[in-house]
Structure formats: structure tokens, C-alpha cells
Write a protein that holds these residues in place. Structure first.
Motif, PDB file in Angstrom:
ATOM      1  N   LEU A  65      -0.141   9.673  -3.916  1.00 13.47           N
ATOM      2  CA  LEU A  65      -0.116   8.424  -4.682  1.00 13.47           C
ATOM      3  C   LEU A  65      -0.499   7.242  -3.792  1.00 13.47           C
ATOM      4  O   LEU A  65      -1.193   6.321  -4.229  1.00 13.47           O
ATOM      5  N   PRO A 114       3.990   3.332  -3.304  1.00 11.47           N
ATOM      6  CA  PRO A 114       4.132   4.543  -4.136  1.00 11.47           C
ATOM      7  C   PRO A 114       4.927   5.667  -3.474  1.00 11.47           C
ATOM      8  O   PRO A 114       5.297   6.633  -4.146  1.00 11.47           O
ATOM      9  N   ALA A 135      -7.675   2.535  -4.775  1.00 15.09           N
ATOM     10  CA  ALA A 135      -7.792   1.586  -5.894  1.00 15.09           C
ATOM     11  C   ALA A 135      -7.821   0.143  -5.395  1.00 15.09           C
ATOM     12  O   ALA A 135      -8.627  -0.677  -5.866  1.00 15.09           O
ATOM     13  N   LEU A 136      -6.964  -0.166  -4.435  1.00 12.95           N
ATOM     14  CA  LEU A 136      -6.933  -1.524  -3.874  1.00 12.95           C
ATOM     15  C   LEU A 136      -8.249  -1.859  -3.180  1.00 12.95           C
ATOM     16  O   LEU A 136      -8.793  -2.960  -3.338  1.00 12.95           O
ATOM     17  N   TRP A 144      -3.650   4.867  -4.449  1.00 13.50           N
ATOM     18  CA  TRP A 144      -3.371   3.429  -4.567  1.00 13.50           C
ATOM     19  C   TRP A 144      -4.194   2.629  -3.556  1.00 13.50           C
ATOM     20  O   TRP A 144      -4.762   1.584  -3.883  1.00 13.50           O
ATOM     21  N   CYS A 145      -4.299   3.140  -2.328  1.00 17.49           N
ATOM     22  CA  CYS A 145      -5.110   2.467  -1.309  1.00 17.49           C
ATOM     23  C   CYS A 145      -6.587   2.465  -1.708  1.00 17.49           C
ATOM     24  O   CYS A 145      -7.291   1.462  -1.528  1.00 17.49           O
ATOM     25  N   THR A 163       0.816  -1.216   0.000  1.00 12.09           N
ATOM     26  CA  THR A 163       0.000   0.000   0.000  1.00 12.09           C
ATOM     27  C   THR A 163       0.849   1.265   0.000  1.00 12.09           C
ATOM     28  O   THR A 163       0.531   2.237  -0.697  1.00 12.09           O
TER      29      THR A 163
END
Length: 351
Positions: A316, A311, A323-324, A320-321, A308
Motif C-alpha cells: 500500500l 498506509p 500515486a503521489l 501510495w508513493c 507516504t
């Protein structure tokens, strides 16, 4: 009935989803950056060199709990008030039961994927009692941030009784309702330790406030001067959001600020030239808000922290978190749909 005068019309169904999206993004930011002692992976807060901006944002993010509670009370009361069918105590409990079933179906999907994974990775010890409590939503031994599950269940179970009381008050003393609510909100912050900031009573007050704002029509009344002016909505919304942000930094309680925060967010969301790109993004995030709430700390803390925070830079990491969490939510929702269809077909076949 004029749409603007209809109780609960200020926040439409789609806008409620957008509000959930804003709240859950505040939650994710809060958990990612408000507790540096829980993060062992190197990362950089890009804006923190300017007066700790990102850390302050992370502190502010915890108001998301008040937003969730307020919007739950608002949504539940709106369903009852604007329903054309009988809404007695039994029917209200049926509504609550359906709401709980909808929530727990998603909670169990997350629980039975992430918790066994944690057991396999030996992140969690095998404790049958803790496992049973976790299944019932009565314990947060596998995820500390799941404490709100039990709170959410409790105020949903209280809702039919609160709704019955609200009906009687509105019917008999509508003016007194406004006076009592305003007095309570004004006085509570000055009572030392009277309402712990994140205790059950604080959250229940936020839930009750949501119900109250449906009955009082205050949002609809406050919105009238802004209804025909996009720029006025945008400027006022941003200004009010900034004011709420500043007041929270000086420890004004969330149950005092939450209505102002929601009004500011809605003013921004109702700005027509913003909504063209805001709506699709927020609707998409809001659709998976329950999954984001339930899964994001597994990524941020418990199981996949290195992945996590890979990035490295704060914004970012946040994206990213998100998106996950959304990606896992999409997979789990697809599985839930398949399971639901399977049970439905089995039931129809047996019938």
C-alpha cells in the motif's frame, strides 16, 4: 525492409515507455524499502517473514539505473541508425541538445517547486552555491538520489562521439564488434574493483551496450523463435527474469545482467493476452517516469515521509508513493504545457 530485421525494431517506441515504467517502479520500491535506517515512520513489510522477500526485491531494484542507461543508449542510437536524413556530428549534438532541453524543462519544474518548499519548511538550509549547482544539475545537495542527473547529462554529451566511433566500427569491422563486446562483458566481472558497480564507467558501459544491441540486431535475432508463440514468450520471460534476479543476488554486475533483464521484460510485455491490461497501466506510468524518478524521494525521505508511509503496509505504501509521484507529475506537466504555450504565443506575437 522486414520489420523484424530493422535495427532497433525489437523495442518499439511504446514498449520503450513501458520499459521505463518497469524501471521506475523498481526504483521506487528500492528507495522505499532498501534503506530502513532512513525511514523513521513505523511500517510493515508483509512478505519479509518469508525469507526477506521484500528486502531482497528492494536490493534487486537498484538495477533500474542500468536499465535507464541501456534504454537511453538504445533509443539514441536507434534514432540515428534508422534516420533517413543526414546524421553528422553537428546534427547528433542538435539531437542531444533537444533531449537535454526536454529533460531539464521537467527537472526545473520539479526543482523550483520542491526545493523552495523544502526551504520554507526549513528542511534545507539556504546555500546559494548549492542552489546554483542544483539548478545546473551538478549537485545533489537537496536530493541525494539526483546524482544520476549529472551522469545522464555527461553520457548524453559523449553520445555523438560514441556514435561516430560506432559508425566507423560497424562499417569496417562488424564481426570484431561482436567479439570485443562479448569479451568485455565476460572479462570485466573478474577484474577486482575494475568497474565500480554504480560508478560512471559502469553506467557508461550499460549505455554503450544499448547502442551495441541496436547495431548487432541481437535482440531481433534472439526473438525469432518466440515471435509466434505467446506461451513460450511468457514462460521464457518469467524464467529469464528469475535467473537475472538470482544472479544479481550473488553479485553478478548489472552491466552483465541488464540486457537479459530487458529481454525478459520485453518477452512478457509482448505476450498478447497480457498486453491488453499491461499496456494501458505501463504506458500511463511510463508517461510520467521522469517525474516519478525526480519526485518520489521527496515523498519517501525528505518532505512528506509521514504521509507516504501512512498506509503502513509495504504494498500500500508503494502504491501510495506511486500515486503521489504521478499526481505531482501530472500537475507539473500541465503547468509546463501552459508555460510552454505562453512562451510560444509571446514569441509568435513578437515575431
Amino acid at each position: 525492409m522486414n520489420k523484424l530485421s530493422e535495427k532497433g525494431s525489437f523495442i518499439s517506441k511504446s514498449e520503450a515507455v513501458m520499459l521505463q515504467a518497469v524501471a521506475v517502479m523498481l526504483m521506487v520500491w528500492h528507495h522505499l524499502f532498501a534503506f530502513p535506517e532512513r525511514v523513521t515512520v513505523p511500517h510493515v513489510l508483509i512478505l519479509d517473514r518469508f525469507w526477506l522477500i521484500e528486502t531482497i526485491m528492494a536490493y534487486f531494484g537498484r538495477i533500474c539505473i542500468a536499465v535507464f542507461a541501456f534504454s537511453s543508449g538504445y533509443g539514441m542510437r536507434k534514432k540515428i541508425v534508422n534516420a533517413r536524413k543526414n546524421t553528422g556530428l553537428i546534427r547528433n549534438y542538435q539531437t542531444v541538445l533537444m533531449q537535454l532541453l526536454k529533460f531539464f524543462s521537467r527537472y526545473w519544474m520539479v526543482f523550483f517547486v520542491f526545493v523552495p518548499l523544502g526551504l520554507l519548511l526549513k528542511v534545507y538550509p539556504m546555500k546559494p552555491v548549492a542552489l546554483l549547482k542544483g539548478v545546473l544539475g551538478k549537485g545533489c545537495g537537496y536530493n541525494e538520489e539526483w546524482w544520476y542527473v549529472d551522469t545522464y547529462v555527461r553520457f548524453l554529451l559523449l553520445f555523438p562521439l560514441m556514435n561516430l566511433l560506432a559508425d566507423q566500427i560497424v562499417k569496417r569491422v562488424p564481426v570484431l564488434l561482436h567479439i570485443l563486446m562479448a569479451a568485455a562483458v565476460a572479462v570485466l566481472p573478474f577484474l577486482p574493483d575494475s568497474v565500480p558497480q554504480y560508478g560512471f564507467l559502469c553506467i557508461l558501459i550499460c549505455f554503450a551496450e544499448g547502442m551495441y544491441f541496436v547495431d548487432s540486431g541481437l535482440f531481433e535475432w534472439l526473438y525469432r523463435p518466440f515471435a509466434k508463440n505467446n506461451w513460450l514468450r511468457l514462460v521464457t520471460g518469467i524464467g529469464l527474469f528469475g535467473l537475472v534476479f538470482a544472479l544479481r543476488l550473488i553479485a553478478v554486475p548489472d552491466y552483465v545482467l541488464v540486457a537479459g533483464l530487458i529481454f525478459s521484460v520485453m518477452l512478457i510485455c509482448k505476450t498478447e493476452f497480457l498486453i491488453r491490461w499491461l499496456r494501458p497501466v505501463l504506458m500511463f506510468v511510463g508517461k510520467y517516469s521522469t517525474y516519478i524518478w525526480l519526485t518520489h524521494t521527496f515523498f519517501a525521505y525528505y518532505l512528506f515521509q509521514k504521509i507516504t508511509y501512512a498506509p503502513y503496509y509495504s504494498w500500500l505504501i508503494f502504491l501510495w508513493c506511486m500515486a503521489l509521484s504521478i499526481g505531482s507529475g501530472m500537475v507539473l506537466e500541465a503547468l509546463l504545457t501552459l508555460i510552454t504555450k505562453g512562451f510560444h504565443q509571446l514569441f509568435v506575437r513578437k515575431k
